[in-house]
Design a protein around this motif. Sequence first.
Motif, mmCIF file in Angstrom:
data_model
loop_
_atom_site.group_PDB
_atom_site.id
_atom_site.type_symbol
_atom_site.label_atom_id
_atom_site.label_comp_id
_atom_site.label_asym_id
_atom_site.label_seq_id
_atom_site.Cartn_x
_atom_site.Cartn_y
_atom_site.Cartn_z
ATOM 1 N N LEU A 65 30.514 61.480 29.253
ATOM 2 C CA LEU A 65 29.035 62.285 29.166
ATOM 3 C C LEU A 65 29.239 63.078 30.407
ATOM 4 O O LEU A 65 27.715 64.295 30.515
ATOM 5 N N GLY A 74 21.961 58.992 35.623
ATOM 6 C CA GLY A 74 21.463 56.892 35.505
ATOM 7 C C GLY A 74 20.552 56.615 34.638
ATOM 8 O O GLY A 74 21.148 56.119 34.026
ATOM 9 N N TYR A 75 20.019 57.879 34.145
ATOM 10 C CA TYR A 75 19.460 57.404 32.661
ATOM 11 C C TYR A 75 20.194 57.024 31.126
ATOM 12 O O TYR A 75 20.455 56.121 30.842
ATOM 13 N N ILE A 76 21.850 57.607 31.815
ATOM 14 C CA ILE A 76 23.063 57.865 30.282
ATOM 15 C C ILE A 76 23.314 56.219 30.571
ATOM 16 O O ILE A 76 23.194 55.108 29.573
ATOM 17 N N ASN A 77 23.597 55.949 32.027
ATOM 18 C CA ASN A 77 24.172 55.064 32.506
ATOM 19 C C ASN A 77 23.224 53.545 31.658
ATOM 20 O O ASN A 77 23.573 52.560 31.109
ATOM 21 N N GLU A 78 22.020 53.553 32.214
ATOM 22 C CA GLU A 78 20.863 52.464 31.297
ATOM 23 C C GLU A 78 21.131 52.543 30.432
ATOM 24 O O GLU A 78 21.217 51.383 30.146
ATOM 25 N N GLN A 79 20.573 53.551 28.903
ATOM 26 C CA GLN A 79 20.902 53.563 28.113
ATOM 27 C C GLN A 79 21.875 52.939 27.407
ATOM 28 O O GLN A 79 21.745 52.011 27.008
ATOM 29 N N ILE A 80 22.367 53.489 27.851
ATOM 30 C CA ILE A 80 24.126 52.435 27.375
ATOM 31 C C ILE A 80 24.199 51.455 27.460
ATOM 32 O O ILE A 80 25.316 50.663 27.063
ATOM 33 N N PHE A 85 14.593 48.544 31.196
ATOM 34 C CA PHE A 85 14.136 50.078 31.910
ATOM 35 C C PHE A 85 14.155 50.408 32.619
ATOM 36 O O PHE A 85 12.615 49.660 32.905
ATOM 37 N N VAL A 92 30.121 56.589 29.430
ATOM 38 C CA VAL A 92 28.966 57.366 30.554
ATOM 39 C C VAL A 92 29.974 58.598 31.841
ATOM 40 O O VAL A 92 29.667 59.838 31.475
ATOM 41 N N VAL A 112 31.245 51.207 28.326
ATOM 42 C CA VAL A 112 30.036 51.583 28.339
ATOM 43 C C VAL A 112 30.609 52.545 29.566
ATOM 44 O O VAL A 112 29.802 54.139 29.261
ATOM 45 N N GLU A 131 14.792 51.968 38.803
ATOM 46 C CA GLU A 131 16.390 51.481 38.012
ATOM 47 C C GLU A 131 17.455 50.227 38.206
ATOM 48 O O GLU A 131 17.286 49.833 39.091
ATOM 49 N N TYR A 161 25.778 62.405 23.062
ATOM 50 C CA TYR A 161 24.830 61.099 23.012
ATOM 51 C C TYR A 161 24.073 61.348 21.398
ATOM 52 O O TYR A 161 23.653 60.023 21.509
ATOM 53 N N GLN A 205 24.321 57.291 19.579
ATOM 54 C CA GLN A 205 23.546 56.730 19.636
ATOM 55 C C GLN A 205 23.096 56.558 17.807
ATOM 56 O O GLN A 205 22.062 55.066 17.233
#
Lengths: 575, 595
Positions: free
Chosen positions: A115, B213-219, A416, A112, A108, A462, A92, A96
């Motif tokens: 990861l 969810g976090y990874i998805n949202e961030q990326i 977010f 995901v 994307v 979300e 990760y 970044q």
Amino acid sequence: MKLLKPFIGRYKLDLTVAILMVAIASVAMLLQPTLLSNIVQAITDDNMEKVNKIGAQLLVLAVIGLAAGILNTIFAARASQGISADVRESAYRKIQTFSFSNIEKFSVGNLVVRLTNDVTQIQNVLMLVLQPLMRMPILFIGGFILAVRSIPQLWWIIILMVILVGGISYFVVKNLGKRFGKIQWLMDKVNAKAKENLQGMRVVKSFNQEANEEERFTNVSNELRDVNIQIGYFFAMIMPAFMFVGQGLMVVAIYTVGNMVNTQPELLAQITGFTNYIMIIMNAIIVGGMMMSFATRAFVSMGRIQSIMDTKPTFTYDNENEQDLDGRVEFDDVSFTYQDDDQPTLKHITFKTEPGEMIGIVGATGSGKSTLAQLIPRIYDPSAGTVKVGGVDLKHVNEHSLRETVSFVLQKATLFSGTIADNLRQGMETAQLPDMKRAANIAQAAEFVEQYDDQYEHAVEERSANFSGGQKQRLSIARGVIGQPKILILDDSTSALDARSEKLVKQALDEELSDTTTFIIAEKVSSVINADNILVLDNGEMVAYGPHSELMQTSPVYQEIYATQKAKEAKNNEE
Amino acid sequence: MKNNVKESAKFFAHYLKHFKVALFFILVLTILATWLQVKAPVYMGRSITELSKYLMTYLNPVTKSQASLSDFHQALLLFGLFTLMILISLFLNGLLQAIVAPKSVNDMRTGLFAKLQRMTIRYFDNHQDGEILSRFTSDLDNIFNAMNNALFQILQQVVMFIGVIWMMFNESPKMAMATMATTPLVIIVGIVIMIQAKKYVDIQQAEVGHLNGYINEQINGEKVIITNGLQEDSINGFVEHNEKVRRAMVRSQAWSGVLNPIMQGLGLFNLAIVIFFGAKLALTGDVASRAAGLGLIVTFVSFSQQYFQPISQITSLYNMMQQAMTGVHRLNVIFDQDEEDKHEDGAQFDGVKNNIKLQDVHFGYNEEREIIHGIDIDVEKGEMVALVGPTGSGKTTVMNLLNRFYDVTSGAVLFDDVDVRDMNIKSLRDNVGIVLQESVLFTGTVRDNIVFGKTDATDEEVIDAAKQANIHDFIMTLENGYETEVSDENSVFSTGQKQLLSIARTILTQPDLLILDEATSNVDTVTEEKIQRAMDNVIAGRTSFVIAHRLKTILNADKIVVLKDGRIIEQGNHETLLAQNGFYAELYKNQMVFD
């Protein structure tokens, strides 16, 4: 393995304990048959003292095996989870550092998956390695030694068994691998069919195609069933085959011993132990083979994570000195081609703005408006030519200074999960309530934010599912303006706003951010009619640059866009 | 939990009822194989006893000449035969079992899909595709795993369990009791561990969900992160989630992992009890003869191992069964959903004769919130109506009512004065064609996609439809022409071309009434023009409702209906509406009609 190396060191202790405990548990398991046959011998010999002694040993062995098993589980879990969490974190962190084009290249969704699923694969296999897989070589070697020690003359039976069981395992792994691959493929097909059916449910229903869809789905599903049955048949053969080898060799062993017992009567007492060890060796090979086939899947996953780690960011920043950038933007003969594209999206763009100007960018869809805008905050680097912000070529810009200077509000409003305040602070780390209020007022967001009881602390769910498209855009604009940037880019950011709100946002921007250079990308010419300059793009080329009144005289493309968008009456209205 | 078991039992009973004969033979073979497996060691033991008898005879000089291996060979042969029978019965059993799980899960899968086809659009509008799809992926997968690995395993272990208990009591009830004494404790320990494991697995799932969810949202929001320089913040947030996942994972894996060693340890512990108790029994002379008592201990040593195996095996399958039961429950949620009433004995509809009317139509997607508040629209046969208005004004909803994706709350939709609710839905939809805003391609060839609604179309008809939709020329540039394989995700067609294809699909069915939702998505000017002409072709001569985004469409309409907040505020043609200088005129000036 290269992937895991850097992290193994941190978990040396956990790994050592886990492996040590596996060894202890395996040895305890190996000793069990010997103790059992000894105790049975003692019972038949009516030697109660010995029975008590061995019984106690058996209890001690049970306690040791139990403790070792539990400790192994705990430490193996710690090590495998620790290592895989670290792998995920470092991947990760690497992502970044990526430029946006790196992310696009992977896509994307793909990142995901890497990861999440790929790391899970690695972690499952680590757990497998630290538990059953480690146990197998110990059981195999230990069982081998003990078996040979008990009846050395039968060494050839053990070798024969290793060859036969190894051969069957190889055959199984090879054939099943192929079929499991087919299962995966068919499952994907089944899921894809179900997915497209759900997506097209309205089409299916309005064309009365329910029955045909059902038939198509059933065909694929039946194929899956048939391969599953094949695999089932396969398994129906495997267990008997292994048993055939094991039990058959047992019969051979006993028969052989029967022929040798005349001259070597001591062999008789060893036969039970020998057959027990044969079984342990056989299980070790079978389970080991299965585990290995699981492990191979993890190698694929490791490769996929490794390729993230091996990717170099398309560009990096000279992060040495902060720079004081003003609101000037300069494009000098800029061309840009997307990776994998043949045709350039932007061709030889040259223009220059002064601080505080407002520039409208118009043109048909696909003419390159968004691409042009994205070069200013250096989401991409141009393929040729230079882009300067505040007089500094972006190739030599300080990243932090650039972020302070340029604020970019995306076409697709992205918030977010967290609170509204969290999202606003992304545009200005130190933002206090008055800053937020000011920004929200400019973006016309205050009117709904301040109706919530918790105002700026209101939650963003979300996918920001609790906001409408227009609200999302307004919050996204507020985030863009809160830091009072010297350059603000609005990439079609008001498309979901009603006409009144849009007008109010524009007015507020004029009044509150009068010193800010503002780029407004718009589908509608009417949105940018008052801009200081309008940049007209056509198929990647800048065909005109100047104020509305001038372009109406000089640019045929602009006139055409204007004419098609505004029917005659609107034009009359304007004049 | 109890309800869950009941629900699952009913569910499985339903799907297993086709396999009654197979299941009967599986049961017979399982009992046979288990019996053989328990018996076989006896013959191995006997062969060794015979061998030792032979050895004693042989080693005694007096009897040496009489020593014969034939008894040994006979016993060994019997052991061999038993083993062979075990192999055969296992193999046959395996073949029978191999069919059950794939076939019954296939019945579930196709049944689920068929059920989805019969459900109302309302359900799909209110539930995310991913949520429904996970039934096909994880839930059916869990059920398959449980049926494949747990179902017959449990059967076999139960047979073994009962068999061993029966044999133990036959041999010695006292020793049997001793062997079974710790069982309640073992089961309690097993269940406590499984419950703990389940608890932490649930926490783990939730944490993994948050992290994903976090990874998805961030990326997905990476552009925002890059342009605001938020990389460090993003990493910090990630580390926090990642750490939570790590902790939850360690706990859940540790709890699920310790079951096996604990069960093995308890098994050995139980063995020790059997030995000590048996020895005490033998020594105190409770048993007829001491020698027999000693023999009994030897027998019970192996009984104890066989008795313990089912307990630890079944406990270790607990998680798998738990997941399958959850899966069953989630499938049943779908199976219990309302189905669309197709109204098969309803009035047959074969085209508009005179007119279509919406009379005082009220509608809401849910009871609390009405979104259409009484609208009236009259359309004569052959007319084209443009519906315009801001987002959320109810344009799409009107379309949903015309071909009965939804029904009005009050008022009526009348085709030639017949209420659509009284019509046979199939005949209605056969005559109502729709072109959606978002075009959908199905996996298959280009031709498959065009003939979607009329599978028996001739090649001429297909080509003709494609020509009218302006997509024929493009299809011909493809290497395989109409036989080119496409799918929604991986397609050679652009968004605009997809739309042309879906127009061709509609043209082919020659619908009498057309509902067309113009795409707002921006396409290049060439395609735009093609779409425009294709639209004109499909609209020509048909009664049609168009949710209009293009100026030209609106200008061509016989009637423009302006909707706002679920009410018709203006109705008429372009000139009259403009002259009114009302909402439409305002919209038009601000170009919001294109919204």
